[in-house]
Scaffold this active site. Structure first.
Site, PDB file in Angstrom:
ATOM      1  N   GLY A 224      41.678  48.111  33.155  1.00  0.00           N
ATOM      2  CA  GLY A 224      42.528  48.734  33.950  1.00  0.00           C
ATOM      3  C   GLY A 224      42.113  49.671  35.188  1.00  0.00           C
ATOM      4  O   GLY A 224      42.751  50.142  35.859  1.00  0.00           O
ATOM      5  N   GLU A 258      37.269  45.948  29.008  1.00  0.00           N
ATOM      6  CA  GLU A 258      37.681  44.505  29.430  1.00  0.00           C
ATOM      7  C   GLU A 258      38.433  44.876  30.862  1.00  0.00           C
ATOM      8  O   GLU A 258      39.578  45.190  31.028  1.00  0.00           O
ATOM      9  CB  GLU A 258      38.865  44.120  28.426  1.00  0.00           C
ATOM     10  CG  GLU A 258      38.517  44.349  26.966  1.00  0.00           C
ATOM     11  CD  GLU A 258      40.258  44.728  26.339  1.00  0.00           C
ATOM     12  OE1 GLU A 258      40.086  44.386  25.237  1.00  0.00           O
ATOM     13  OE2 GLU A 258      41.119  44.995  27.010  1.00  0.00           O
ATOM     14  N   GLY A 260      39.344  43.430  34.508  1.00  0.00           N
ATOM     15  CA  GLY A 260      39.784  42.434  35.341  1.00  0.00           C
ATOM     16  C   GLY A 260      39.681  42.702  36.658  1.00  0.00           C
ATOM     17  O   GLY A 260      38.547  42.321  37.371  1.00  0.00           O
ATOM     18  N   ARG A 261      40.455  43.301  37.287  1.00  0.00           N
ATOM     19  CA  ARG A 261      40.679  43.646  38.652  1.00  0.00           C
ATOM     20  C   ARG A 261      39.254  44.300  39.071  1.00  0.00           C
ATOM     21  O   ARG A 261      38.898  43.801  40.198  1.00  0.00           O
ATOM     22  CB  ARG A 261      41.845  44.707  38.566  1.00  0.00           C
ATOM     23  CG  ARG A 261      42.160  44.754  40.258  1.00  0.00           C
ATOM     24  CD  ARG A 261      43.406  45.856  40.169  1.00  0.00           C
ATOM     25  NE  ARG A 261      44.296  45.613  39.267  1.00  0.00           N
ATOM     26  CZ  ARG A 261      45.434  45.317  39.393  1.00  0.00           C
ATOM     27  NH1 ARG A 261      45.916  44.675  40.799  1.00  0.00           N
ATOM     28  NH2 ARG A 261      46.485  45.101  38.636  1.00  0.00           N
ATOM     29  N   TYR A 301      55.164  43.059  42.920  1.00  0.00           N
ATOM     30  CA  TYR A 301      55.027  44.324  42.376  1.00  0.00           C
ATOM     31  C   TYR A 301      55.006  45.100  43.902  1.00  0.00           C
ATOM     32  O   TYR A 301      54.588  46.492  43.780  1.00  0.00           O
ATOM     33  CB  TYR A 301      53.528  44.669  42.071  1.00  0.00           C
ATOM     34  CG  TYR A 301      53.050  43.839  40.864  1.00  0.00           C
ATOM     35  CD1 TYR A 301      53.688  43.774  39.635  1.00  0.00           C
ATOM     36  CD2 TYR A 301      51.915  42.856  40.903  1.00  0.00           C
ATOM     37  CE1 TYR A 301      53.264  43.281  38.485  1.00  0.00           C
ATOM     38  CE2 TYR A 301      51.464  42.370  39.990  1.00  0.00           C
ATOM     39  CZ  TYR A 301      52.205  42.147  38.816  1.00  0.00           C
ATOM     40  OH  TYR A 301      51.514  41.613  37.816  1.00  0.00           O
ATOM     41  N   CYS A 326      61.446  29.087  50.705  1.00  0.00           N
ATOM     42  CA  CYS A 326      63.107  29.665  50.832  1.00  0.00           C
ATOM     43  C   CYS A 326      63.339  30.700  49.923  1.00  0.00           C
ATOM     44  O   CYS A 326      64.144  30.843  49.195  1.00  0.00           O
ATOM     45  CB  CYS A 326      63.756  28.405  50.489  1.00  0.00           C
ATOM     46  SG  CYS A 326      63.078  26.983  51.353  1.00  0.00           S
ATOM     47  N   GLU A 327      62.723  31.969  50.144  1.00  0.00           N
ATOM     48  CA  GLU A 327      63.108  33.159  49.340  1.00  0.00           C
ATOM     49  C   GLU A 327      62.773  34.267  50.483  1.00  0.00           C
ATOM     50  O   GLU A 327      61.720  34.309  51.289  1.00  0.00           O
ATOM     51  CB  GLU A 327      62.302  33.424  48.252  1.00  0.00           C
ATOM     52  CG  GLU A 327      62.034  32.332  47.210  1.00  0.00           C
ATOM     53  CD  GLU A 327      63.253  32.731  46.068  1.00  0.00           C
ATOM     54  OE1 GLU A 327      63.939  33.862  46.180  1.00  0.00           O
ATOM     55  OE2 GLU A 327      63.394  31.498  45.505  1.00  0.00           O
ATOM     56  N   TYR A 355      44.417  38.393  40.031  1.00  0.00           N
ATOM     57  CA  TYR A 355      46.073  38.204  40.041  1.00  0.00           C
ATOM     58  C   TYR A 355      46.443  37.428  41.194  1.00  0.00           C
ATOM     59  O   TYR A 355      47.519  37.791  41.914  1.00  0.00           O
ATOM     60  CB  TYR A 355      46.786  39.594  39.647  1.00  0.00           C
ATOM     61  CG  TYR A 355      46.182  40.151  38.365  1.00  0.00           C
ATOM     62  CD1 TYR A 355      46.393  39.434  37.380  1.00  0.00           C
ATOM     63  CD2 TYR A 355      45.435  41.239  38.443  1.00  0.00           C
ATOM     64  CE1 TYR A 355      45.722  40.065  36.193  1.00  0.00           C
ATOM     65  CE2 TYR A 355      44.981  41.813  37.530  1.00  0.00           C
ATOM     66  CZ  TYR A 355      44.768  41.309  36.167  1.00  0.00           C
ATOM     67  OH  TYR A 355      44.483  42.033  35.028  1.00  0.00           O
TER      68      TYR A 355
HETATM   69  C1  LIG Z   1      45.246  42.530  31.675  1.00  0.00           C
HETATM   70  C2  LIG Z   1      44.385  43.306  30.578  1.00  0.00           C
HETATM   71  C3  LIG Z   1      43.380  43.885  31.133  1.00  0.00           C
HETATM   72  C4  LIG Z   1      42.701  43.888  32.505  1.00  0.00           C
HETATM   73  O1  LIG Z   1      43.344  44.448  33.095  1.00  0.00           O
HETATM   74  P1  LIG Z   1      42.894  44.877  34.564  1.00  0.00           P
HETATM   75  O2  LIG Z   1      43.765  45.805  35.244  1.00  0.00           O
HETATM   76  O3  LIG Z   1      42.717  43.524  35.379  1.00  0.00           O
HETATM   77  O4  LIG Z   1      41.414  45.424  34.467  1.00  0.00           O
HETATM   78  C5  LIG Z   1      42.479  44.403  29.947  1.00  0.00           C
HETATM   79  N1  LIG Z   1      42.950  44.175  28.614  1.00  0.00           N
HETATM   80  C6  LIG Z   1      44.291  43.793  28.303  1.00  0.00           C
HETATM   81  C7  LIG Z   1      44.556  43.722  26.859  1.00  0.00           C
HETATM   82  C8  LIG Z   1      44.975  43.230  29.322  1.00  0.00           C
HETATM   83  O5  LIG Z   1      46.158  42.842  28.718  1.00  0.00           O
END
Ligand SMILES: *Cc1c(COP(=O)(O)O)cnc(C)c1O
Length: 407
Positions: A224, A258, A260-261, A301, A326-327, A355
């Site tokens: 996150g 964990e 992602g972004r 979002y 078409c939105e 994403y």
């Molecule tokens: C989506 C998610 C993440 C990653 O979120 P980011 O904002 O992309 O870092 C990590 N753990 C879990 C369980 C998630 O669902």
């Protein structure tokens, strides 16, 4: 990066990822946790292209998966199975069975009902399921409501007391081995305080489990960590690590995160060409060949992505950048300043690595974009552009009365 050359070679819309940048980001997180045993996982829902996964796996990343499909992608890309975590509130029997048979590191449990299901399936398979329990610490990550997950009112995890009860249940089950504590409070978080608050709650649980002789080895602080889309002040990996570690002195757990972004978001660019300009009353619309099916974050979002005209001088007038779908919700940006544009001019949508493609669709029967990786000055295709045949392949064989010619 030579966007003009890439657009000419691979056409648009096109996703481009800077693999050197991804490496720097991964290394910065690994470095921040250097003082401890750590497993830096990549939440592959952010961008699950196999080449992105392989790149991160080569750097040593584990993977956080939220479906059997994602676990399969991670395995296919060469992520070690002992570095794969399976999260998500709604794993079905087939997915649980698959994960247990593959013997991945652990399943992250999100409810009592799920725990019982996993126990049953493990018993049938005559295996012991390694699990962690996702704790909902009830802290406010102060992010968009759709991407906030650590509040009591969200569907994720269980409260701290339920978690404790479930760990005790596991202790008495021959088919469940609790090895982790997990918590993930949301996405695009820009402040370290929620991390400190959340880990304070889970660290206390860790200590009370120790007193019960439940030996937790992995302390998963989730992901996150936010990135800069516009002018956000973001969290440095070092400060993230410090916030997390502040509550863990004297413990001997492997820290898992964990992200992602954070790892891939700013590595990505979506290249798109101008089709037309039009004015409806006072409003100026720039119609481009990418749309909400390619990048849904603005529509979903209200997310901001910086958009720039490639090889044009600055200045200009306010415009909405919209796609062909078409939105009315089909826009990539609203009220951005862009120079006068003509058919064929190239725009780059920034921070599109997370994403972006992974949330893309074929809505309006649009073909999904190609993806290209750039590493050490060299580019390579990592997903070819879809063709019409890809779009209809799963339907044509069921088409009644169509002659062979048209199939
Ligand atoms: C989506 C998610 C993440 C990653 O979120 P980011 O904002 O992309 O870092 C990590 N753990 C879990 C369980 C998630 O669902």
């Amino acid at each position: 990066m030579d966007f003009t050359k890439l657009a000419r070679k691979y056409q648009t819309p096109l996703y481009v990822y800077d693999f050197d940048y991804i490496r720097e980001r991964f290394d910065s997180v690994k470095e921040a946790f250097r003082a401890r045993k750590s497993l830096v996982c990549y939440a592959l829902k952010a961008n699950s292209n196999l080449s992105v996964l392989k790149h991160l796996a080569t750097l040593g990343a584990g993977c956080d998966c939220v479906s059997a499909g994602e676990v399969k992608r991670a395995l296919l890309a060469g992520v070690a199975k002992y570095k794969i975590i399976f999260s998500g509130v709604g794993k079905d029997d087939g997915e649980i069975e698959f994960a247990l048979k593959e013997d991945i590191l652990m399943l992250n449990i999100e409810s009592e009902a799920e725990l019982k299901r996993v126990e049953k399936i493990a018993e049938n398979l005559k295996v012991t399921a390694r699990i962690s329990i996702r704790v909902n610490p009830d802290v406010d990550a102060k992010t968009h409501p759709y991407i906030s997950t650590g509040l009591k009112k969200n569907k994720f995890g269980v409260d701290i007391n339920t978690a404790k009860k479930l760990y005790i249940y596991c202790k008495n089950s021959p088919f469940l081995e609790p090895i982790g504590i997990h918590c993930h409070i949301g996405s695009q978080i820009l402040d370290i305080a929620p991390y400190r608050d959340a880990t304070a709650v889970t660290a206390e649980l860790l200590r009370s489990l120790k007193a019960l002789e439940i030996d937790i080895k992995f302390f998963d602080v989730g992901g996150g960590v936010g990135i800069r889309y516009k002018d956000e002040v973001t969290i440095e990996p070092y400060n993230f690590a410090q916030a997390v570690l502040a509550n863990l002195s004297g413990t001997d757990v492997t820290i898992v995160c964990e992200l992602g972004r954070f790892l891939v978001g700013n590595s990505g660019y979506l290249l798109t060409k101008v089709l037309y300009e039009k004015h409806n009353g006072e409003r100026r619309f720039v119609i481009v060949d990418a749309a909400m099916n390619d990048l849904i974050r603005p529509s979903l979002y209200d997310a901001y992505h910086e958009i720039e005209a490639v090889d044009k001088n600055g200045g200009g007038t306010l415009a909405d950048v919209v796609g062909p779908i078409c939105e009315s919700g089909d826009f990539l940006a609203k009220d951005v300043i862009l120079p006068p544009l003509e058919h064929g001019d190239l725009l780059v949508v920034k921070s599109a690595g997370a994403y972006g493609f992974s949330m893309s669709s074929n809505y309006n029967s649009r073909l999904r974009a190609a993806e290209v990786a750039v590493e050490s000055g060299k580019e390579r295709l990592i997903r070819r552009r879809e063709e019409f045949e890809d779009l209809v392949r799963l339907e044509t064989e069921y088409l009644e009365g169509a002659d062979e010619e048209n199939r």
